[in-house]
Design an enzyme around this catalytic site. Structure first.
Site, mmCIF file in Angstrom:
data_model
loop_
_atom_site.group_PDB
_atom_site.id
_atom_site.type_symbol
_atom_site.label_atom_id
_atom_site.label_comp_id
_atom_site.label_asym_id
_atom_site.label_seq_id
_atom_site.Cartn_x
_atom_site.Cartn_y
_atom_site.Cartn_z
ATOM 1 N N TYR A 169 0.837 -1.195 0.000
ATOM 2 C CA TYR A 169 0.000 0.000 0.000
ATOM 3 C C TYR A 169 0.868 1.240 0.000
ATOM 4 O O TYR A 169 2.083 1.174 0.192
ATOM 5 C CB TYR A 169 -0.951 -0.003 1.198
ATOM 6 C CG TYR A 169 -0.301 0.323 2.521
ATOM 7 C CD1 TYR A 169 0.559 -0.570 3.127
ATOM 8 C CD2 TYR A 169 -0.541 1.547 3.148
ATOM 9 C CE1 TYR A 169 1.168 -0.263 4.341
ATOM 10 C CE2 TYR A 169 0.062 1.856 4.364
ATOM 11 C CZ TYR A 169 0.911 0.942 4.958
ATOM 12 O OH TYR A 169 1.506 1.255 6.141
ATOM 13 N N LYS A 212 6.548 -1.998 1.994
ATOM 14 C CA LYS A 212 5.355 -1.387 2.598
ATOM 15 C C LYS A 212 4.179 -2.349 2.449
ATOM 16 O O LYS A 212 3.262 -2.147 1.649
ATOM 17 C CB LYS A 212 5.067 -0.018 1.971
ATOM 18 C CG LYS A 212 4.183 0.848 2.867
ATOM 19 C CD LYS A 212 4.241 2.290 2.442
ATOM 20 C CE LYS A 212 3.207 3.147 3.129
ATOM 21 N NZ LYS A 212 3.239 3.132 4.583
ATOM 22 N N GLU A 248 11.783 2.344 14.547
ATOM 23 C CA GLU A 248 10.958 3.438 14.021
ATOM 24 C C GLU A 248 9.666 3.515 14.823
ATOM 25 O O GLU A 248 9.492 2.791 15.798
ATOM 26 C CB GLU A 248 10.693 3.251 12.518
ATOM 27 C CG GLU A 248 10.053 1.941 12.148
ATOM 28 C CD GLU A 248 9.967 1.712 10.641
ATOM 29 O OE1 GLU A 248 9.897 2.678 9.871
ATOM 30 O OE2 GLU A 248 9.937 0.536 10.243
ATOM 31 N N LEU A 271 11.095 1.211 7.275
ATOM 32 C CA LEU A 271 10.561 1.694 6.002
ATOM 33 C C LEU A 271 11.315 2.957 5.592
ATOM 34 O O LEU A 271 11.558 3.832 6.435
ATOM 35 C CB LEU A 271 9.072 2.011 6.147
ATOM 36 C CG LEU A 271 8.402 2.419 4.831
ATOM 37 C CD1 LEU A 271 8.219 1.208 3.923
ATOM 38 C CD2 LEU A 271 7.060 3.087 5.080
HETATM 39 N N1 PMP Z 1 7.612 3.728 9.066
HETATM 40 C C1 PMP Z 1 6.465 3.002 9.051
HETATM 41 C C2 PMP Z 1 6.455 1.653 9.699
HETATM 42 C C3 PMP Z 1 5.318 3.522 8.431
HETATM 43 O O1 PMP Z 1 4.188 2.802 8.395
HETATM 44 C C4 PMP Z 1 5.355 4.827 7.877
HETATM 45 C C5 PMP Z 1 4.127 5.440 7.270
HETATM 46 N N2 PMP Z 1 3.702 4.773 6.157
HETATM 47 C C6 PMP Z 1 6.558 5.524 7.909
HETATM 48 C C7 PMP Z 1 7.663 4.944 8.515
HETATM 49 C C8 PMP Z 1 6.672 6.901 7.293
HETATM 50 O O2 PMP Z 1 6.731 6.794 5.894
HETATM 51 P P1 PMP Z 1 6.213 8.012 4.971
HETATM 52 O O3 PMP Z 1 7.011 9.200 5.379
HETATM 53 O O4 PMP Z 1 6.516 7.562 3.598
HETATM 54 O O5 PMP Z 1 4.761 8.160 5.257
#
Ligand code: PMP
Length: 290
Positions: free
Chosen positions: A32, A145, A177, A201
């Site tokens: 996603y 993701k 994270e 991620l």
């Molecule tokens: N880490 C995780 C586990 C996440 O789910 C997200 C949000 N999707 C992020 C980091 C932040 O990623 P982004 O800045 O692309 O939203």
């Protein structure tokens, strides 16, 4: 009623149904993306679509639509649903087939997307939020993701029960994270965030914040830090596409800094917002002149 999009068609949300044999439902066999809508326009959706392609490739899923087709769908959902500030969510699963763990032959991906409103520029959490520390119990490919997110569901539920807005995940005391965000500290004038690997991620907002920090002459160190170092840091904040940059002012019972959003966090958030306004303002002007 909200208009959603499913497998190539715009449909009212109560007609957007998928099969009980969909592998997204059976196995979490899907990926996603979430991109922000700001001033009615998509923000950094192109970057999110590059990451979508990568997630699909890593799971050997065919990519059902081009980035250009996705952009059109995503912007149409924002516009049709009159989203000024909010997000577009999109998901691709391997598709529906008789339940079998290995990939079924000749399966068609399921793709859908929807939009929703969310306060971004005046997010109440910009006043500072609390995170709750939990062990990171996820699998070894957190760079993908994937929609298989039971560990984050449990982490964020534990956070909610602890009165916190987000989970802070760690492995042996080292921060990985947030439940759905990347984590940063500011120490002695420099930003620290964990380097990219399969443990986290690669946040799109993380990338953009590195660029914003560079423009503001704030050094960025891509190095892991511990929960204790985060507690003792001058400042701590999180980033995600739909949070932008939010100050972490408490880690469970421990107060970070003086308990108020710090000056570096504020500069980064302001810089991020200014860039977002510039980008979405420009694209709105472009589409009016087209
Ligand atoms: N880490 C995780 C586990 C996440 O789910 C997200 C949000 N999707 C992020 C980091 C932040 O990623 P982004 O800045 O692309 O939203």
């Amino acid at each position: 009623m909200r208009t959603c999009w499913l497998n190539g068609s715009f449909v009212p949300e109560d007609e957007a149904h998928v099969s009980i044999f969909d592998r997204g439902l059976l196995f979490g066999d899907g990926v996603y993306e979430v991109a922000a809508v700001f001033q009615g326009r998509l923000l950094d959706a192109d970057r999110h679509l590059v990451r979508l392609e990568r997630s699909l490739r890593e799971l050997a899923m065919p990519s059902p639509y081009t980035a250009a087709a996705w952009l059109e769908v995503m912007q149409a959902l924002a516009t049709q649903n009159r989203i000024d500030e909010g997000l577009v969510y999109l998901q691709v699963t391997r598709g529906a087939a008789e339940r079998d763990f290995a990939f079924p032959a000749a399966i068609k991906p399921t793709a859908f997307a929807y939009a929703r409103s969310k306060r971004l520029s005046d997010d109440p959490a910009a006043a500072g939020l609390t995170v709750h520390v939990v062990p990171d119990i996820r699998w070894g490919r957190c760079d993908i993701k994937s929609t298989a997110m039971l560990a984050q569901v449990l982490a964020k539920q534990a956070a909610r029960e602890a009165g916190a807005a987000e989970a802070l995940m760690h492995e042996d005391g080292v921060v990985t994270e947030g439940g759905s965000s990347n984590i940063w500290i500011a120490q002695d004038g420099a930003l620290h965030t964990r380097p990219l690997s399969s443990d986290i991620l690669a946040g799109i907002t993380r990338d953009v914040v590195i660029e914003v920090a560079r423009e503001l002459n704030i050094p960025v160190v891509e190095r892991a830090f511990t929960v204790d170092q985060a507690i003792a840091a001058d400042e701590c904040f999180l980033t995600s596409a739909t949070s932008f940059v939010l100050p972490i002012t408490r880690i469970d019972a421990a107060v970070v800094g003086n308990g108020a959003p710090g000056p570096i966090t504020q500069r980064i958030r302001d810089g991020y917002l200014a860039r977002a306004a510039r980008l979405t303002g420009d694209s709105a002007a472009l589409s009016r002149s087209a």
